[in-house]
Design an enzyme around this catalytic site. Structure first.
Site, PDB file in Angstrom:
ATOM      1  N   LYS A 192     -44.023  12.446  69.985  1.00 22.42           N
ATOM      2  CA  LYS A 192     -43.793  13.017  71.316  1.00 22.42           C
ATOM      3  C   LYS A 192     -42.513  13.829  71.397  1.00 22.42           C
ATOM      4  CE  LYS A 192     -47.388  11.050  73.241  1.00 22.42           C
ATOM      5  NZ  LYS A 192     -48.452  11.811  73.885  1.00 22.42           N
ATOM      6  N   GLU A 248     -48.912  20.338  70.884  1.00 21.45           N
ATOM      7  CA  GLU A 248     -49.862  19.899  71.921  1.00 21.45           C
ATOM      8  C   GLU A 248     -49.272  20.033  73.322  1.00 21.45           C
ATOM      9  OE1 GLU A 248     -51.992  16.346  70.909  1.00 21.45           O
ATOM     10  OE2 GLU A 248     -52.020  15.626  72.971  1.00 21.45           O
ATOM     11  N   GLU A 274     -56.611  17.281  77.185  1.00 25.86           N
ATOM     12  CA  GLU A 274     -56.998  15.865  77.243  1.00 25.86           C
ATOM     13  C   GLU A 274     -57.366  15.379  78.634  1.00 25.86           C
ATOM     14  OE1 GLU A 274     -53.093  14.774  75.707  1.00 25.86           O
ATOM     15  OE2 GLU A 274     -52.818  13.473  77.429  1.00 25.86           O
ATOM     16  N   HIS A 324     -58.999  13.690  72.066  1.00 25.87           N
ATOM     17  CA  HIS A 324     -57.979  12.789  72.596  1.00 25.87           C
ATOM     18  C   HIS A 324     -58.671  11.458  72.818  1.00 25.87           C
ATOM     19  CE1 HIS A 324     -55.609  10.977  75.956  1.00 25.87           C
ATOM     20  NE2 HIS A 324     -54.591  11.506  75.300  1.00 25.87           N
TER      21      HIS A 324
HETATM   22 MG    MG Z   1     -51.344  14.651  74.596  1.00 26.28          MG
END
Ligand code: MG
Length: 406
Positions: A192, A248, A274, A324
């Site tokens: 992340k 992403e 997603e 996802h």
């Molecule tokens: Mg994501």
């Protein structure tokens, strides 16, 4: 064949045989018309995390799972899963969805799902899963056979992390977990960004890219936290490293023009989608050439049938589809099944199918289906329906007791 010949042949059939043929026809019709939904049981579950973890959207304190089982008149069972706040799902099922579904023909999946979709889109996704499993079992097929058969026996997965914790040394801890996953055989990971100051995030991602150089590829997920200018700061990292899988959701997903700009300036694939709720929601991204990879989620769209049409949409547009699948164990399994039935995106044999997300954080619900990747691949089970059993004992052990939670 002439008509007279036909008549002569049918006259040759013995009366007993004729009766048997009629009986068979009747049995087929009976299955189709008289098999209805008799019972629905819900299994809301909650697990409070030992320590919170998170992404640019914040920290998670708990994980939940909501499964339900539809049983038909003759005892065929199918499982569905959906995600929302548990009180909303429990009440919605008890008061509206279960009363509506009871007594309905199980093979009218598309119409039933369409109706439930009007009340709760994500419940509709679950209903479509359960009725698909039932349809497959009634025919004596696996779900993949019902869908026309598998292209492959194994599907690749990537280890998906929530990189942030409230620890001072969150970056060290993240690196430790990523290294552990790569040592366990994962060749692809997702980490992340976007939740810390840029320089801190950059240092974290560079450490991971350096550590995995030659060993693993890294997807970087910003959870829609940047604008174009901030996202473009990643150019200096992305041009230096070639083990990046994709970037992403750098921007809010409705900023199609911004996505198109990033796709032109950044040297890595751009991925997203997603949270999109159906096939039509993907069209702007696809028509505007705004992304390289779409990421539908089985539980976030209007059912497994809709989901599979999105996979095909990706193929029609020549855009990769990497599902996802962070929010649920059954929906993730459906994503793997669907991926096994999807035609190859490339003629390159070593990577002919896109990977599915595999949650590797603390989440006991991942073990409700006993299926674990080996060397980053999930082998598909055989057998009617899903070909796997869900752990009922575990469902009872984690059952939500109705206590309110935030
Ligand atoms: Mg994501």
């Amino acid at each position: 064949m002439k008509q007279t010949e036909q008549m002569e042949r049918s006259e040759q059939v013995e009366p007993d045989e004729q009766l048997e043929q009629v009986a068979q026809v009747e049995r087929v019709e009976w299955i189709g018309h008289n098999e209805y939904i008799e019972r629905i049981d819900t299994f809301p579950m909650i697990h409070r995390l030992k320590a919170p973890y998170g992404d640019a959207n914040g920290y998670k304190e708990y994980r939940t799972c909501f499964l339900f089982r539809i049983t038909t008149r003759s005892g065929v069972e199918g499982w569905g899963e959906c995600i929302d706040w548990l009180p909303t799902l429990e009440q919605g099922f008890r008061q509206r969805i279960i009363p509506f579904l009871l007594g309905k023909p199980v093979l009218d999946r598309m119409q039933l799902v369409k109706t439930v979709e009007k009340w709760h889109l994500r419940a509709a996704a679950g209903v479509s899963m359960a009725l698909t499993e039932i349809a497959a079992k009634m025919g004596g097929f696996s779900v993949t056979e019902l869908w026309g058969g598998k292209w492959r026996e194994q599907v690749p997965v990537y280890a998906s992390f929530q990189s942030y914790t409230d620890r001072e040394d969150w970056s060290d801890e993240s690196l430790r977990l990523v290294e552990k996953a790569v040592d366990a055989g994962y060749g692809m990971v997702k980490v992340k960004t976007g939740g810390k100051p840029f320089m801190e995030d950059e240092a974290h991602i560079v450490r991971i890219l350096r550590t995995l150089e030659g060993k693993g590829r890294v997807a970087v997920d910003a959870n829609q936290s940047y604008d174009v200018a901030e996202a473009e700061r990643w150019l200096r990292v992305f041009t230096r490293w070639d083990n990046i899988l994709w970037f992403e959701e750098p921007l809010p997903l409705d900023q199609t023009a911004g996505y198109r700009m990033l796709r032109e300036t950044l040297p890595v694939p751009i991925a997203g989608g997603e949270n999109l709720a159906g096939g039509s929601a993907f069209l702007p991204l696809l028509r505007e050439n705004a992304v390289d990879i779409i990421q539908p989620d089985v539980m976030h769209v209007k059912g497994i049938d809709e989901y599979r049409s999105i996979l095909e949409l990706g193929r029609y547009f020549g855009i990769r589809v990497s599902p996802h699948a962070y929010d649920g164990v059954l929906s993730r399994f459906y994503a793997i099944l669907a991926q096994s039935c999807l035609s190859p995106w490339s003629k390159m044999k070593e990577a002919d199918i896109e990977p599915v997300e595999w949650d590797v954080m603390e989440n006991p619900f991942n073990r409700l289906i006993l299926l674990s990747p080996e060397a980053g691949m999930v082998r598909l089970p055989d057998g009617p329906g899903l070909g796997v059993e869900l752990d009922l004992e575990m469902m009872e052990a984690f059952r939500w007791d109705g206590t309110p939670y935030a």
